[in-house]
Design an enzyme around this catalytic site. Structure first.
Site, PDB file in Angstrom:
ATOM      1  N   ASP A   1       0.864  -1.182   0.000  1.00  0.00           N
ATOM      2  CA  ASP A   1       0.000   0.000   0.000  1.00  0.00           C
ATOM      3  C   ASP A   1       0.898   1.228   0.000  1.00  0.00           C
ATOM      4  O   ASP A   1       1.655   1.447   0.951  1.00  0.00           O
ATOM      5  CB  ASP A   1      -0.912   0.004   1.223  1.00  0.00           C
ATOM      6  CG  ASP A   1      -1.853   1.192   1.243  1.00  0.00           C
ATOM      7  OD1 ASP A   1      -2.684   1.308   0.329  1.00  0.00           O
ATOM      8  OD2 ASP A   1      -1.726   2.033   2.166  1.00  0.00           O
TER       9      ASP A   1
ATOM     10  N   GLU B   1      -1.618  -1.511  -6.122  1.00  0.00           N
ATOM     11  CA  GLU B   1      -2.911  -0.881  -6.412  1.00  0.00           C
ATOM     12  C   GLU B   1      -2.763   0.071  -7.579  1.00  0.00           C
ATOM     13  O   GLU B   1      -1.761   0.784  -7.680  1.00  0.00           O
ATOM     14  CB  GLU B   1      -3.407  -0.128  -5.180  1.00  0.00           C
ATOM     15  CG  GLU B   1      -4.859   0.280  -5.249  1.00  0.00           C
ATOM     16  CD  GLU B   1      -5.344   0.888  -3.950  1.00  0.00           C
ATOM     17  OE1 GLU B   1      -6.556   1.118  -3.824  1.00  0.00           O
ATOM     18  OE2 GLU B   1      -4.504   1.133  -3.062  1.00  0.00           O
TER      19      GLU B   1
ATOM     20  N   ASP C   1      -3.410   1.440   6.999  1.00  0.00           N
ATOM     21  CA  ASP C   1      -2.567   1.093   5.852  1.00  0.00           C
ATOM     22  C   ASP C   1      -2.211  -0.389   5.840  1.00  0.00           C
ATOM     23  O   ASP C   1      -2.152  -1.020   4.785  1.00  0.00           O
ATOM     24  CB  ASP C   1      -1.301   1.943   5.867  1.00  0.00           C
ATOM     25  CG  ASP C   1      -1.598   3.427   5.714  1.00  0.00           C
ATOM     26  OD1 ASP C   1      -2.611   3.749   5.074  1.00  0.00           O
ATOM     27  OD2 ASP C   1      -0.830   4.252   6.242  1.00  0.00           O
TER      28      ASP C   1
END
Length: 400
Positions: free
Chosen positions: A185, A268, A350
């Site tokens: 992340d 992502e 996170d």
């Protein structure tokens, strides 16, 4: 697969003069060919451009100095222009992946300079690189070349540093990774939070940014064409090069570590172009280098038989628990920790998102809109405050 190996070189003063002449000739040939392309109703072939911009231009008095440099980089300059034009039209037609590419532009003297030699224009013997009409260059070999290069590009950046970039054919390495998968992340202050719980902070660019802004103000006050302006421009270029080198070193080390330790890296798909529109965070997002990090991971995964999986940007990784899959909805950015109402686990925002990215990336997916009987909120989690719900147009009050 083809790879690029880049090395720092230290030409002598005489060689720097010859390289400056070579860069100027390549730049003039590119600009002449591009001007001819823009004037023509039909795009000419590369052979026609070479004939008019190199062969016939050498016979004229205005371009007679093109004879003093090697002909190979001049021909490669025309070939590179043809590739740039082809990439532009492929991008317009949708044949080329990625962001849209603009039409080639004229080259400037103050920007980065380069010249490319193919086989016949360079040689490597006893650790020394020889370029036609340039001579042997003092090269700092930081690592050996895996195979014989097919071409080499001599580069001069705005900081007046010289590099040699070789194109070589390398074999794909296939060694097992100690870990199966990891989710990453990405953030700003904390650059990456791994699904293992590890947090990796971003390098600080504040001091460099302050210096760059201070010297840019000095540069704006210098008279154009003066020596003091050139010295101020060089100082700004050195500081910006140091910032780029710091970021690249950090991204290379982190991406290499993740590739070496994990078989699958889940990332992502961030909408960086849209996020940059936030004026308060645009500088920090640009300096973070998220897109560059993703590109490095994808390139190194092909070299080491790894896999990089990019999940959808619409996946709500921060809106549901990574342990029980209970969906609690959107959270404000100020909320960094949350207690799951279903399983009671204290989740780091996170770290929870990184675990969800990993689960989606490796295929352990589920419908995030479905909560099921095992994900219902327990009665003990309901507070004493009254909440209202409309059911069959009747107002029902819930209280613990």
């Amino acid at each position: 697969m083809k790879l690029r190996y880049r090395y720092r070189v230290y030409p002598t003063q005489n060689q720097q003069t010859k390289l400056a002449q070579l860069f100027g000739c390549c730049r003039v040939v590119w600009n002449d060919a591009l001007a001819l392309v823009k004037q023509s109703q039909e795009f000419p072939k590369n052979s026609d451009l070479q004939k008019s911009c190199i062969t016939q231009a050498k016979r004229t008095e205005q371009r007679s100095w093109l004879k003093e440099v090697s002909n190979i980089p001049l021909q490669q300059s025309i070939a590179d222009l043809g590739v740039a034009i082809k990439n532009y039209f492929d991008s317009q037609k949708g044949k080329r992946k990625g962001a849209a590419i603009g039409f080639p532009r004229f080259k400037k003297k103050d920007n980065r300079q380069s010249a490319r030699f193919r086989k016949g224009g360079f040689s490597i013997k006893n650790g020394k690189v020889y370029l036609t009409k340039i001579g042997h260059l003092k090269t700092k070999w930081s690592r050996p070349l895996p195979s014989e290069p097919s071409s080499v590009t001599i580069i001069k950046d705005r900081r007046n540093r010289y590099f040699l970039s070789f194109v070589v054919e390398a074999e794909v390495q296939s060694s097992p990774a100690p870990n199966d998968a990891v989710g990453v992340d990405l953030g700003i202050k904390t650059f990456a939070v791994l699904s293992t719980g590890e947090k990796i902070d971003s390098p600080s660019y504040q001091k460099l940014n302050r210096k760059i802004r201070r010297f840019q103000r000095r540069l704006s006050k210098r008279l154009k064409g003066s020596k003091r302006r050139d010295l101020a421009r060089l100082k700004v270029a050195k500081l910006k090069a140091k910032l780029r080198d710091t970021r690249k070193d950090f991204l290379h080390k982190l991406s290499s570590r993740l590739i070496n330790e994990n078989q699958v890296i889940a990332l992502e798909d961030l909408n960086v172009k849209g996020m940059i529109k936030n004026r308060r965070l645009s500088r920090a997002i640009s300096e973070a280098g998220w897109s560059e990090f993703r590109t490095m991971c994808e390139a190194k995964s092909q070299m080491n038989s790894r896999e990089v999986r990019v999940i959808s940007r619409w996946e709500p990784t921060s809106q549901y628990c990574s342990d029980c899959s209970y969906k609690w909805g959107k959270l404000d950015l100020s909320v960094r920790e949350i207690i799951c109402l279903s399983c009671g686990t204290l989740q780091d925002r996170d770290g929870n998102a990184a675990t969800n990215i990993k689960n989606v990336g490796v295929g352990h997916t589920h419908d995030t809109k479905w909560t099921g009987s095992g994900c219902k909120t327990d009665v003990s989690a309901v507070c004493d405050e009254l909440s209202t719900h409309l059911v069959d147009e009747q107002l029902v009050l819930f209280a613990s």
